[in-house]
Design a protein around this motif. Structure first.
Motif, PDB file in Angstrom:
ATOM      1  N   ILE A 287      14.937  14.705 -25.637  1.00 45.02           N
ATOM      2  CA  ILE A 287      15.746  15.208 -24.497  1.00 45.02           C
ATOM      3  C   ILE A 287      15.144  14.744 -23.278  1.00 45.02           C
ATOM      4  N   LEU A 288      15.761  13.972 -22.524  1.00 44.87           N
ATOM      5  CA  LEU A 288      15.249  13.334 -21.202  1.00 44.87           C
ATOM      6  C   LEU A 288      15.326  14.359 -20.059  1.00 44.87           C
ATOM      7  N   LEU A 289      14.229  14.929 -19.715  1.00 44.55           N
ATOM      8  CA  LEU A 289      14.115  16.013 -18.757  1.00 44.55           C
ATOM      9  C   LEU A 289      14.305  15.712 -17.491  1.00 44.55           C
ATOM     10  N   ARG A 290      13.707  14.409 -17.008  1.00 41.22           N
ATOM     11  CA  ARG A 290      13.687  13.985 -15.546  1.00 41.22           C
ATOM     12  C   ARG A 290      13.224  12.345 -15.807  1.00 41.22           C
ATOM     13  N   THR A 291      14.111  11.620 -14.856  1.00 40.37           N
ATOM     14  CA  THR A 291      13.562  10.270 -14.623  1.00 40.37           C
ATOM     15  C   THR A 291      13.020  10.286 -13.043  1.00 40.37           C
ATOM     16  N   MET A 292      11.907   9.580 -12.956  1.00 41.56           N
ATOM     17  CA  MET A 292      11.479   9.405 -11.645  1.00 41.56           C
ATOM     18  C   MET A 292      11.138   7.875 -11.468  1.00 41.56           C
ATOM     19  N   PRO A 293      12.023   7.385 -10.360  1.00 38.51           N
ATOM     20  CA  PRO A 293      11.834   5.934  -9.935  1.00 38.51           C
ATOM     21  C   PRO A 293      10.687   5.524  -9.424  1.00 38.51           C
ATOM     22  N   LEU A 294      10.114   4.396  -9.615  1.00 38.25           N
ATOM     23  CA  LEU A 294       9.058   3.654  -9.005  1.00 38.25           C
ATOM     24  C   LEU A 294       9.539   2.479  -8.219  1.00 38.25           C
ATOM     25  N   SER A 295       8.583   1.730  -7.367  1.00 38.60           N
ATOM     26  CA  SER A 295       9.120   0.555  -6.909  1.00 38.60           C
ATOM     27  C   SER A 295       9.072  -0.695  -7.864  1.00 38.60           C
ATOM     28  N   LYS A 296       9.638  -1.513  -7.691  1.00 29.09           N
ATOM     29  CA  LYS A 296       9.960  -2.802  -8.345  1.00 29.09           C
ATOM     30  C   LYS A 296       8.520  -3.410  -8.497  1.00 29.09           C
ATOM     31  N   ASP A 297       7.912  -3.817  -9.490  1.00 31.00           N
ATOM     32  CA  ASP A 297       6.655  -4.736  -9.888  1.00 31.00           C
ATOM     33  C   ASP A 297       5.590  -3.704  -9.674  1.00 31.00           C
ATOM     34  N   VAL A 298       5.411  -2.636  -9.698  1.00 30.62           N
ATOM     35  CA  VAL A 298       4.332  -1.666  -9.542  1.00 30.62           C
ATOM     36  C   VAL A 298       3.900  -1.484 -11.154  1.00 30.62           C
ATOM     37  N   PHE A 299       2.460  -1.461 -11.150  1.00 30.97           N
ATOM     38  CA  PHE A 299       2.098  -1.428 -12.551  1.00 30.97           C
ATOM     39  C   PHE A 299       1.275   0.024 -12.620  1.00 30.97           C
TER      40      PHE A 299
ATOM     41  N   ARG B  76       0.935  -1.176   0.012  1.00 32.67           N
ATOM     42  CA  ARG B  76      -0.120   0.073  -0.064  1.00 32.67           C
ATOM     43  C   ARG B  76       0.869   1.332  -0.053  1.00 32.67           C
ATOM     44  N   SER B  77       1.904   1.102   0.805  1.00 31.45           N
ATOM     45  CA  SER B  77       2.759   2.198   0.797  1.00 31.45           C
ATOM     46  C   SER B  77       3.473   2.576  -0.571  1.00 31.45           C
ATOM     47  N   GLN B  78       3.870   1.438  -1.283  1.00 33.35           N
ATOM     48  CA  GLN B  78       4.623   1.603  -2.550  1.00 33.35           C
ATOM     49  C   GLN B  78       3.620   2.202  -3.510  1.00 33.35           C
ATOM     50  N   VAL B  79       2.311   1.640  -3.345  1.00 31.65           N
ATOM     51  CA  VAL B  79       1.282   2.212  -4.335  1.00 31.65           C
ATOM     52  C   VAL B  79       1.150   3.743  -4.137  1.00 31.65           C
ATOM     53  N   ASN B  80       1.007   3.876  -3.181  1.00 32.45           N
ATOM     54  CA  ASN B  80       0.746   5.401  -2.587  1.00 32.45           C
ATOM     55  C   ASN B  80       1.826   6.398  -3.123  1.00 32.45           C
ATOM     56  N   SER B  81       3.136   5.778  -2.945  1.00 33.26           N
ATOM     57  CA  SER B  81       4.290   6.648  -3.617  1.00 33.26           C
ATOM     58  C   SER B  81       4.259   6.700  -5.183  1.00 33.26           C
ATOM     59  N   ALA B  82       4.099   5.320  -5.700  1.00 33.43           N
ATOM     60  CA  ALA B  82       4.004   5.475  -7.230  1.00 33.43           C
ATOM     61  C   ALA B  82       2.837   6.282  -7.550  1.00 33.43           C
TER      62      ALA B  82
ATOM     63  N   ASN C 143       0.671  -6.094  -6.501  1.00 31.83           N
ATOM     64  CA  ASN C 143      -0.001  -7.225  -5.811  1.00 31.83           C
ATOM     65  C   ASN C 143      -1.574  -6.941  -5.888  1.00 31.83           C
ATOM     66  N   ASP C 144      -2.047  -7.035  -4.646  1.00 31.06           N
ATOM     67  CA  ASP C 144      -3.770  -6.742  -4.425  1.00 31.06           C
ATOM     68  C   ASP C 144      -3.820  -5.393  -3.979  1.00 31.06           C
ATOM     69  N   GLU C 145      -3.100  -4.401  -4.211  1.00 35.67           N
ATOM     70  CA  GLU C 145      -3.175  -3.204  -3.306  1.00 35.67           C
ATOM     71  C   GLU C 145      -3.440  -2.213  -4.953  1.00 35.67           C
ATOM     72  N   THR C 146      -4.225  -1.230  -4.961  1.00 34.65           N
ATOM     73  CA  THR C 146      -4.423  -0.394  -6.042  1.00 34.65           C
ATOM     74  C   THR C 146      -4.996   0.787  -5.682  1.00 34.65           C
ATOM     75  N   ALA C 147      -4.829   1.981  -6.720  1.00 33.36           N
ATOM     76  CA  ALA C 147      -5.296   3.333  -6.373  1.00 33.36           C
ATOM     77  C   ALA C 147      -5.678   3.889  -7.810  1.00 33.36           C
ATOM     78  N   GLU C 148      -6.540   4.661  -7.665  1.00 29.01           N
ATOM     79  CA  GLU C 148      -6.780   5.239  -9.221  1.00 29.01           C
ATOM     80  C   GLU C 148      -6.635   6.810  -9.110  1.00 29.01           C
ATOM     81  N   PHE C 149      -6.222   7.354 -10.423  1.00 27.44           N
ATOM     82  CA  PHE C 149      -6.004   8.441 -10.458  1.00 27.44           C
ATOM     83  C   PHE C 149      -6.720   8.969 -12.078  1.00 27.44           C
ATOM     84  N   LYS C 150      -7.353   9.942 -12.157  1.00 31.60           N
ATOM     85  CA  LYS C 150      -8.005  10.697 -13.356  1.00 31.60           C
ATOM     86  C   LYS C 150      -7.568  11.896 -13.432  1.00 31.60           C
ATOM     87  N   ILE C 151      -7.006  12.177 -14.907  1.00 36.49           N
ATOM     88  CA  ILE C 151      -6.488  13.519 -15.366  1.00 36.49           C
ATOM     89  C   ILE C 151      -7.703  14.320 -15.687  1.00 36.49           C
ATOM     90  N   LEU C 152      -7.583  15.609 -15.241  1.00 35.34           N
ATOM     91  CA  LEU C 152      -8.522  16.473 -15.630  1.00 35.34           C
ATOM     92  C   LEU C 152      -7.906  17.507 -16.592  1.00 35.34           C
TER      93      LEU C 152
END
Length: 174
Positions: free
Chosen positions: A113-125, A41-47, A165-174
């Motif tokens: 041109i690459l402006l920025r790279t932002m890492p995510l936790s492994k296995d996050v989709f 859950r913590s990794q999903v919130n961070s991602a 895994n079993d943890e998910t969160a949603e985000f909608k672009i406005l």
């Protein structure tokens, strides 16, 4: 009447030890499952926070339009690199069809041109509906556009799902 025998040792019976070990094992298994869920859950919130930040930074960079893109072209793209678990913000080269590739070394002005790279936790989709997320392209007005020859998403009606895994969160672009 109690007889005190100095040769008699007081201790735990085998049954008491087995019950104690069984109870501790059950508590350990429950704690492990709860900890894994909490970490996921913590990794999903961070991602999710990273994904939102990448989208907002890409919009802001697109509005600056430092590469003088016409309104119908992609100015900045957010690309998901599932191999390295990173989100890349890329300033798109003029008339580029390959919005997620950045050439190695010092690029000339005609390359992405690459402006920025932002890492995510492994296995996050990241998904939109049942489709895996690959990229979002913004034009110089900060509006989602379909970059020619790419699989970039330009549909803002469906929410993005970030999960592990079993943890998910949603985000909608406005």
């Amino acid at each position: 009447m109690k007889i005190n025998n100095p040769n008699m040792h007081m201790g735990f019976t085998l049954i008491e030890l087995i019950i104690t070990i069984a109870v501790l094992s059950i508590l350990l298994m429950a704690g492990t499952a709860l900890t894994r869920s909490w970490v996921d859950r913590s990794q999903v919130n961070s991602a999710l926070a990273t994904f939102k930040t990448a989208v907002y930074q890409a919009k802001a960079s697109a509005l600056r339009n430092t590469n003088n893109q016409p309104l119908n072209n992609s100015a900045v793209t957010v690309c998901f690199d599932s191999t390295n678990s990173t989100l890349n913000i890329i300033r798109t080269a003029v008339n580029s069809n390959d919005v997620c590739t950045v050439p190695a070394g010092s690029p000339p002005s005609s390359d992405n041109i690459l402006l920025r790279t932002m890492p995510l936790s492994k296995d996050v989709f990241i998904q939109q509906g049942s489709t895996s997320f690959e990229c979002l392209s913004f034009n110089s007005a900060g509006v989602l556009v379909k970059a020619t020859g790419t699989s970039c998403i330009n549909d803002v009606t469906a929410a993005f799902k970030v999960g592990k895994n079993d943890e998910t969160a949603e985000f909608k672009i406005l």
